[in-house]
Scaffold this active site. Structure first.
Site, mmCIF file in Angstrom:
data_model
loop_
_atom_site.group_PDB
_atom_site.id
_atom_site.type_symbol
_atom_site.label_atom_id
_atom_site.label_comp_id
_atom_site.label_asym_id
_atom_site.label_seq_id
_atom_site.Cartn_x
_atom_site.Cartn_y
_atom_site.Cartn_z
ATOM 1 N N ASN A 1 0.837 -1.208 0.000
ATOM 2 C CA ASN A 1 0.000 0.000 0.000
ATOM 3 C C ASN A 1 0.872 1.259 0.000
ATOM 4 O OD1 ASN A 1 -1.856 2.064 0.489
ATOM 5 N ND2 ASN A 1 -3.053 0.855 1.922
ATOM 6 N N HIS B 1 -11.707 9.668 -3.505
ATOM 7 C CA HIS B 1 -11.666 8.491 -4.391
ATOM 8 C C HIS B 1 -12.689 8.621 -5.514
ATOM 9 C CE1 HIS B 1 -9.620 5.880 -1.047
ATOM 10 N NE2 HIS B 1 -8.859 6.880 -1.488
ATOM 11 N N TYR C 1 -12.124 10.941 5.234
ATOM 12 C CA TYR C 1 -11.070 11.718 4.574
ATOM 13 C C TYR C 1 -11.282 13.211 4.791
ATOM 14 C CZ TYR C 1 -9.263 7.602 2.105
ATOM 15 O OH TYR C 1 -8.694 6.388 1.801
ATOM 16 N N ARG D 1 -15.863 3.611 4.166
ATOM 17 C CA ARG D 1 -15.454 2.333 4.745
ATOM 18 C C ARG D 1 -15.011 2.451 6.201
ATOM 19 N NH1 ARG D 1 -10.698 3.954 2.057
ATOM 20 N NH2 ARG D 1 -8.751 3.404 3.155
ATOM 21 N N SER E 1 -13.627 -0.515 14.376
ATOM 22 C CA SER E 1 -14.166 -0.524 15.741
ATOM 23 C C SER E 1 -13.658 0.643 16.573
ATOM 24 C CB SER E 1 -13.818 -1.845 16.440
ATOM 25 O OG SER E 1 -12.407 -2.003 16.539
#
Length: 951
Positions: free
Chosen positions: A123, A237, A246, A300, A305
């Site tokens: 990533n 995105h 974001y 997302r 959690s």
């Protein structure tokens, strides 16, 4: 100040933003708890760290050379240890052994993981944002203890991976949105540590995208792709609503950098930076409910959690507090007011238990400052057309709708996150109320992802991340709203993923009522369901469900199919009304899940939560099936029953052509035209969203093109009697008022915005038009009984005193009576003297002179100075007393005096003080009452009072 001092000051500012500095009470409960947390992390990571020579990993659980997240994780641990070393009050502050371990760890990472010779794998984010930000912080915290060689080495690694903040992914893509702000931060802090003015400037300029000509500036709105839109939407995105994830990162980054660079040689001077402060009002405040960031804009991140809605909201609050440091006094006060209200109102999650020491100190200062007021409850209906989201806020609840289209994707699932977000963009509705933890407390780990409230779903089995980033062919998604109200219409054409399911879904948000309509069809031999509710219940399962007055069993695992349901009430939530009765499926259940099921990085520990679900079963292959229900948030069972017995809602049409309702209490007609057509008094020649309200003598209408494909809407309102347009957006062109209202709407901007106009039954006509250089500064009017003419005396900024006169239904004339060249006119009074057939204008000028201008129709104009005042004149009124044959001028002056000036034609002028008003006078009006023989002056005061003086 030397150059060295400048860099030292900036580095210290950044260090203080991490540690809180040293001037705080280490015994303060909240601060002590944070220090303890820092120490726990440092102890855990230090004790498990492998510092032996030749080790192949610093921690045994981070051995990989192919998983990039392990690099960021290692730097996270080192940062915690460095924070303990640098934090005042930590048991590890200045600990030499800890410093030795840190030095070893940083050198090991430089040699073995994060090196100038390493090629990125896995990533990109870990290499270009995550790791360098953490490494920068660690260098700042340990700066005086690191050698010049160490700093040079670590900076060379950062320079290798982040040579230019304007690009990302090894230079293959232009950076945008939150990623750009993160990269700019990397380069700016690297520049401060390395004392490089060039790198600091490069990072600052990236915020404005100087090298790209501003095309990707973080300070300007966008019309496509990533960033903020004019309506307050935020996209990341390219196709996802991301204000709460974001967008929070971006807000935080900008807040920190604007504050850091303020007052320095590298201060941000881009005038567009002012937009950042405005976005707090348009993009963030509407989406934060009682400190919870609404999940419909968190993408997302809902599957994490450690980042449930209140955690995300508190991060945004901290950033807004920090942004206040660089804001104007007005914005700073507003931001602090927001923060105080959110922090005090969050009874679910204690702000001070979950923030850094600097954030705690800043928030404590706000809460302890009695000059900072709490912020009034936000009441609004806001359509975020650019990201297919709607928020409807009332005094006691908030309601959100999450949609998708060919412009906005249904959900994002990357990096093994949000694996079951399948239906979150299919019209999911979110009801926020006094149950502040509804969407926290493991909601997403335990909710049935096939049965989200508000959605219509195909019951096909889904696999992890199936249909992720799906852009349907649906265009019609959006709505219209009446400005400055909480009245709006919302619609979504649903073209489901991997299914023939097509649904036309509407929500009519009308103050405290949300009316949901749907029409649908499908042919896949699978059952289709629409979910009225799926509400998380208390852990004690103490919530009460009442249907048609009968309390239902609360036994977990119990289910039922109920027919003839007219109304339903769920305690702590509110009421539901079903027009015409409905067949409902009901389920009480305890659901067990784990965060790992929806996020591979989440805990595998099982958690159990209770839910009540109500839904319509449309059967297999429904064709033209419909549903209708009304949400009544916060209503009691008694109020819900009463509403059901006497519903003010009329469903006018509910099919794939038109969905429309009338609400009789509010006198609202709300319509979604999926196609051209007519319903009730409305006609549209194109698809459109239209809502109108009649109030007294006015009618207000708003319309939009949710498809964002048209040039013009053509609309007819078949209601007679509205003679005047009192307000209209520039995009609206009224073509007729009788026998029906007709207008067009220019929607060529294709933004999905709604445009409004207001019509009145009270007739009005344009009398005269004066040029831009001759603004009106005062008017007075009267009627000439002997001629049947109406007159207005107008004073203009050019000094001209003009008479405008007309007979009803005939032409309007105007003459210049005189011009005041030497002193500007302040105000005028005017009247007709029936005994002499003369017309009079009494003029007050800025030099304190009161002048009478008088004439007979068609004859010469005369003027006399009546008197002078030592104090500035602020208001003038005039009238004639028929019983005495006297003329009167009432004069208000800036010192609060109210004076009567009176005379008979050709005789002396007298004046008396009538009253004194310490509050100060704004304006006056005056008249004679012949029936009672009394004279009256109406005085408006600066304190808001309206006073009658009579004698």
């Amino acid at each position: 100040m030397t150059t060295q001092d400048v860099y030292d000051l900036l580095r210290q500012k950044w260090s203080d933003s991490l540690t809180g500095g040293s001037n705080y009470d280490t015994h303060d409960h909240s601060i002590a708890a944070q220090i303890s947390l820092i120490d726990q992390h440092a102890k855990s990571y230090w004790s498990s760290m492998n510092t032996s020579s030749g080790t192949t990993s610093l921690w045994s659980d981070l051995p990989s050379t192919t998983i990039s997240a392990q690099i960021s994780n290692a730097y996270t641990r080192l940062r915690w240890m460095a924070l303990a070393y640098a934090t005042t009050g930590s048991q590890y502050q200045g600990n030499a052994a800890l410093l030795s371990a840190l030095s070893f760890g940083l050198d090991w990472m430089y040699t073995n993981r994060y090196t100038p010779s390493t090629t990125e794998y896995d990533n990109w984010w870990d290499w270009e944002i995550g790791s360098p930000q953490l490494l920068n912080d660690t260098m700042v915290l340990l700066y005086s203890q690191l050698s010049s060689t160490q700093i040079s080495n670590y900076l060379s690694a950062i320079d290798h991976f982040v040579p230019d903040p304007n690009t990302m992914r090894s230079g293959r893509e232009i950076s945008t949105g939150a990623n750009r702000s993160d990269l700019a931060q990397v380069v700016i802090i690297r520049g401060i540590v390395g004392q490089s003015s060039t790198r600091i400037s490069q990072g600052r300029d990236a915020l404005s995208d100087v090298s790209g000509g501003g095309a990707h500036s973080l300070f300007t709105s966008v019309t496509s792709g990533d960033g903020f839109y004019a309506d307050g939407s935020f996209i990341q995105h390219k196709v996802f609503a991301y204000t709460g994830s974001y967008g929070v990162v971006l807000l935080g980054g900008l807040a920190r950098l604007l504050s850091l660079l303020s007052g320095s040689n590298w201060a941000v001077t881009d005038p567009n930076a002012a937009n950042v402060y405005q976005w707090v009002y348009t993009s963030y405040e509407p989406l934060i409910y009682q400190a919870a960031m609404m999940d419909m804009v968190r993408g997302r991140a809902i599957s994490r959690s450690d980042s449930q809605d209140h955690a995300a909201g508190q991060s945004a609050i901290s950033s807004i507090i920090q942004l206040a440091q660089s804001a104007s006094p007005t914005d700073a006060m507003n931001f602090k007011s927001m923060a105080k209200t959110w922090i005090q109102g969050d009874t679910f999650r204690n702000y001070f238990s979950n923030r850094s020491i600097p954030a705690i100190l800043a928030a404590q200062a706000i809460l302890n400052d009695l000059t900072i007021p709490t912020r009034p409850t936000l009441v609004m209906h806001k359509q975020y057309a650019a990201m297919d989201r709607v928020v409807h806020r009332r005094p006691t609840f908030g309601f959100g709708i999450s949609m998708s289209s060919h412009r906005i994707a249904n959900y994002e699932s990357i990096n093994d996150e949000n694996l079951h977000g399948w239906y979150t963009g299919d019209g999911m509705s979110y009801l926020y109320n006094s149950d502040l933890g509804q969407f926290s407390n493991d909601f997403w780990a335990t909710i049935n992802p096939y049965r989200l409230p508000g959605t219509t779903a195909d019951t096909q089995q889904r696999t992890d991340a199936s249909g992720e980033r799906y852009l349907s062919n649906a265009n019609w998604v959006g709505g219209a709203a009446i400005p400055n109200t909480t009245l709006g219409t919302v619609g979504m054409q649903l073209l489901a993923w991997n299914s023939t399911l097509e649904a036309w879904k509407s929500w009519f948000c009308l103050d405290d009522t949300i009316i949901a309509l749907g029409s649908l069809t499908s042919s896949d031999n699978r059952t289709i369901e629409t979910f009225v509710e799926n509400r998380r219940l208390s852990e004690a399962n103490s919530d009460t469900l009442i249907v048609n007055g009968t309390t239902q069993s609360s036994t977990l695992g119990g289910s039922a199919t109920l027919q003839g349901v007219n109304w339903m009430h769920l305690s702590s939530t509110g009421g539901y009304y079903f027009p015409g009765g409905a067949t409902l499926n009901m389920l009480h259940e305890a659901r067990t899940g784990a965060w790992h099921n929806i996020n591979q990085g989440g805990s595998m520990r099982p958690v159990t939560r209770n839910y009540a679900t109500a839904w319509f079963d449309h059967g297999i292959n429904p064709s033209g099936a419909t549903y209708a229900y009304v949400l009544l948030p916060g209503k009691s069972a008694e109020d819900t029953a009463s509403y059901s017995a006497h519903p003010p809602v009329q469903i006018l049409q509910n099919d794939s052509h038109i969905q429309a309702v009338r609400e009789t209490h509010l006198n609202v007609l709300a319509t979604n035209f999926w196609q051209s057509g007519s319903v009730d008094v409305l006609s549209s020649q194109t698809p459109a969203a239209i809502i109108l309200q009649q109030q007294g003598s006015t009618l207000t209408v708003s319309a939009s093109d949710p498809q964002r494909m048209l040039q013009t809407l053509t609309i007819t309102i078949n209601i007679p009697g509205y003679h005047t347009v009192t307000q209209q957006d520039s995009q609206i062109h009224v073509t007729q008022l009788s026998p029906a209202i007709g207008f067009t709407v220019d929607v060529s901007s294709r933004t999905g915005a709604s445009y409004s106009a207001t019509f009145s039954k009270v007739a009005q006509d344009m009398l005269a038009q004066f040029g831009r250089d001759s603004a009106l500064t005062g008017t007075a009017g009267y009627y000439v009984t002997t001629e049947g003419t109406q007159h207005v005396i107008v004073e203009l900024s050019s000094g001209a005193l003009t008479e405008v006169y007309w007979r009803s239904g005939q032409g309007v004339h105007q003459d210049t009576l005189t011009t005041f060249f030497n002193s500007r006119m302040v105000d005028i009074g005017a009247y007709f003297n029936p005994d002499e057939g003369t017309q009079h204008a009494i003029v007050g000028t800025v030099d304190g002179v009161l002048t009478e201008v008088y004439w007979r129709s068609g004859q010469g104009v005369h003027q006399d100075v009546l008197t002078s005042f030592n104090s500035t004149i602020v208001g003038v009124a005039g009238y004639y007393v028929t019983t005495e044959g006297t003329q009167h001028a009432i004069v208000a002056t800036v010192d609060g005096l109210l004076t009567e000036v009176y005379w008979r034609s050709g005789q002396d002028v007298h004046q008396d003080t009538l009253a004194t008003f310490p509050a100060g006078i704004i304006d006056v009006g005056a008249y004679f009452n012949p029936d009672e023989g009394t004279q009256h002056t109406i005085v408006s005061l600066h304190d808001g009072s309206l006073v009658e003086v009579y004698w």
